[in-house]
Design an enzyme around this catalytic site. Structure first.
Site, PDB file in Angstrom:
ATOM      1  N   ASP A  67      28.204  83.922  53.939  1.00  0.00           N
ATOM      2  CA  ASP A  67      29.281  84.673  53.311  1.00  0.00           C
ATOM      3  C   ASP A  67      29.602  84.166  51.906  1.00  0.00           C
ATOM      4  O   ASP A  67      29.116  83.110  51.492  1.00  0.00           O
ATOM      5  CB  ASP A  67      30.537  84.637  54.201  1.00  0.00           C
ATOM      6  CG  ASP A  67      30.869  83.245  54.725  1.00  0.00           C
ATOM      7  OD1 ASP A  67      30.282  82.256  54.231  1.00  0.00           O
ATOM      8  OD2 ASP A  67      31.710  83.133  55.625  1.00  0.00           O
ATOM      9  N   ASN A 136      41.021  80.517  64.154  1.00  0.00           N
ATOM     10  CA  ASN A 136      41.331  81.742  64.908  1.00  0.00           C
ATOM     11  C   ASN A 136      40.083  82.322  65.589  1.00  0.00           C
ATOM     12  O   ASN A 136      40.091  83.467  66.036  1.00  0.00           O
ATOM     13  CB  ASN A 136      41.972  82.790  63.978  1.00  0.00           C
ATOM     14  CG  ASN A 136      41.055  83.204  62.836  1.00  0.00           C
ATOM     15  OD1 ASN A 136      39.919  82.750  62.742  1.00  0.00           O
ATOM     16  ND2 ASN A 136      41.539  84.067  61.963  1.00  0.00           N
ATOM     17  N   HIS A 138      37.097  82.864  64.159  1.00  0.00           N
ATOM     18  CA  HIS A 138      36.173  83.659  63.347  1.00  0.00           C
ATOM     19  C   HIS A 138      34.866  82.916  63.107  1.00  0.00           C
ATOM     20  O   HIS A 138      34.820  81.686  63.108  1.00  0.00           O
ATOM     21  CB  HIS A 138      36.812  84.152  62.035  1.00  0.00           C
ATOM     22  CG  HIS A 138      36.994  83.139  60.957  1.00  0.00           C
ATOM     23  ND1 HIS A 138      38.197  82.926  60.319  1.00  0.00           N
ATOM     24  CD2 HIS A 138      36.124  82.281  60.363  1.00  0.00           C
ATOM     25  CE1 HIS A 138      38.054  82.008  59.393  1.00  0.00           C
ATOM     26  NE2 HIS A 138      36.806  81.587  59.400  1.00  0.00           N
ATOM     27  N   GLU A 143      36.577  88.179  61.098  1.00  0.00           N
ATOM     28  CA  GLU A 143      37.908  87.833  61.587  1.00  0.00           C
ATOM     29  C   GLU A 143      38.153  88.477  62.961  1.00  0.00           C
ATOM     30  O   GLU A 143      37.430  89.404  63.342  1.00  0.00           O
ATOM     31  CB  GLU A 143      38.943  88.343  60.591  1.00  0.00           C
ATOM     32  CG  GLU A 143      38.843  87.696  59.207  1.00  0.00           C
ATOM     33  CD  GLU A 143      39.443  86.302  59.162  1.00  0.00           C
ATOM     34  OE1 GLU A 143      39.496  85.609  60.205  1.00  0.00           O
ATOM     35  OE2 GLU A 143      39.854  85.880  58.066  1.00  0.00           O
TER      36      GLU A 143
HETATM   37  C1  GLP Z   1      35.507  79.653  56.344  1.00  0.00           C
HETATM   38  C2  GLP Z   1      34.040  80.039  56.434  1.00  0.00           C
HETATM   39  C3  GLP Z   1      33.501  79.856  57.831  1.00  0.00           C
HETATM   40  C4  GLP Z   1      33.863  78.474  58.358  1.00  0.00           C
HETATM   41  C5  GLP Z   1      35.366  78.311  58.357  1.00  0.00           C
HETATM   42  C6  GLP Z   1      35.837  76.970  58.905  1.00  0.00           C
HETATM   43  O1  GLP Z   1      36.331  80.631  56.839  1.00  0.00           O
HETATM   44  N1  GLP Z   1      33.827  81.389  56.025  1.00  0.00           N
HETATM   45  O2  GLP Z   1      32.101  80.052  57.826  1.00  0.00           O
HETATM   46  O3  GLP Z   1      33.348  78.315  59.626  1.00  0.00           O
HETATM   47  O4  GLP Z   1      35.798  78.439  57.015  1.00  0.00           O
HETATM   48  O5  GLP Z   1      35.848  76.004  57.912  1.00  0.00           O
HETATM   49  P1  GLP Z   1      36.067  74.460  58.158  1.00  0.00           P
HETATM   50  O6  GLP Z   1      34.776  73.943  58.669  1.00  0.00           O
HETATM   51  O7  GLP Z   1      36.407  73.911  56.805  1.00  0.00           O
HETATM   52  O8  GLP Z   1      37.170  74.338  59.122  1.00  0.00           O
END
Ligand code: GLP
Length: 255
Positions: A67, A136, A138, A143
């Site tokens: 993404d 959450n 995702h 989402e």
């Molecule tokens: C963002 C990314 C996700 C990732 C999430 C969690 O939303 N788009 O791909 O899994 O963050 O991030 P973190 O690992 O910093 O908690």
């Protein structure tokens, strides 16, 4: 699905890197799906170390990132392009021609998303997709409520995700509202999945994804349906799990 619980973040990162390295040694032209977020940082660090000191070779690897924020140029220090460059790409010998990160500045987003899907197919699909998880539930920027069959497209970020991401931006208004993301269906097409999660803040999301009902309200729960999914978590992220799980992805040998 194989759930692997490691003592701490360092051990989970090493376990995950060992799995990626194993697949890469077996298939030097691996098509690797990459994730951003703080969780895979330890995994990228370990892969970078393996490249530097153990000769782990990425020269034939193709990568596709999950993404990217819409409206943020690759040079912006909070873009996922920049994140990948700083934390992984600059440390290994990937061929820049085979690195793919969604174009958040694409003029025609729909056209770009179709191209991204076609491009993944043209390389024979993703062999191993690395995933983090949002608090959450995702995955990528799919989402809660995302269609479980969705493909690469533009998504609106939820207030919860924007709040989680606020720490990276100076002002609230700067936190992007939209992202281009691989769909849940795109992710599920990968031959293997490797989801990493660390910390108590992820415990409920991990419990719901691994042991909860299969629901679009927790997009990560779809991985229960994947034939080759690995979930590597530390003790804190595993703290709400009720089942009994293993501590290594390597096949058990019965003597
Ligand atoms: C963002 C990314 C996700 C990732 C999430 C969690 O939303 N788009 O791909 O899994 O963050 O991030 P973190 O690992 O910093 O908690």
């Amino acid at each position: 699905m194989l759930v692997i619980i490691k003592k701490d973040y360092e051990k989970l990162s090493k376990e995950a890197a060992k799995l990626v390295a194993d697949r890469l040694k077996k298939k030097p032209n691996l098509v690797l799906g990459l994730a951003t977020g703080s969780t895979p940082l330890g995994l990228y660090k370990e892969l970078s170390r393996m490249h530097k000191y153990e000769g782990l070779d990425f020269s034939k690897v193709t990568t596709f990132n999950l993404d990217e924020y819409v409206g943020i140029p690759p040079s912006h220090d909070q873009s996922y392009h920049y994140f990948m460059q700083q934390n992984f790409f600059k440390n290994v010998n990937l061929d820049p021609r085979y690195i793919h990160v969604p174009q958040g500045m694409a003029k025609d987003v729909d056209q770009f998303c179709n191209w991204y899907e076609d491009r993944i197919k043209s390389f024979g699909g993703i062999d191993l997709q690395i995933l983090g998880i949002g608090s959450n539930g995702h995955i990528a920027f799919n989402e809660p409520g995302s269609s479980l069959g969705s493909r690469t497209r533009i998504k609106t970020l939820t207030p919860a995700t924007r709040k989680d991401n606020k720490r990276f931006f100076k002002k609230n208004e700067e936190v992007p509202k939209y992202a281009i993301t691989m769909g849940v269906g795109t992710i599920m097409d990968a031959k293997e999945l490797l989801l990493v999660a660390s910390g108590k803040g992820k415990a409920e999301a991990i419990h719901q994804s691994v042991e909860g009902p299969l629901t679009a309200m927790c997009p990560a729960s779809i991985i229960q349906m994947h034939k080759e999914a690995f979930v590597i978590v530390d003790k804190d992220a595993a703290s709400k799990l009720q089942g009994t799980y293993v501590d290594s992805w390597e096949p058990i040998t019965i003597k």
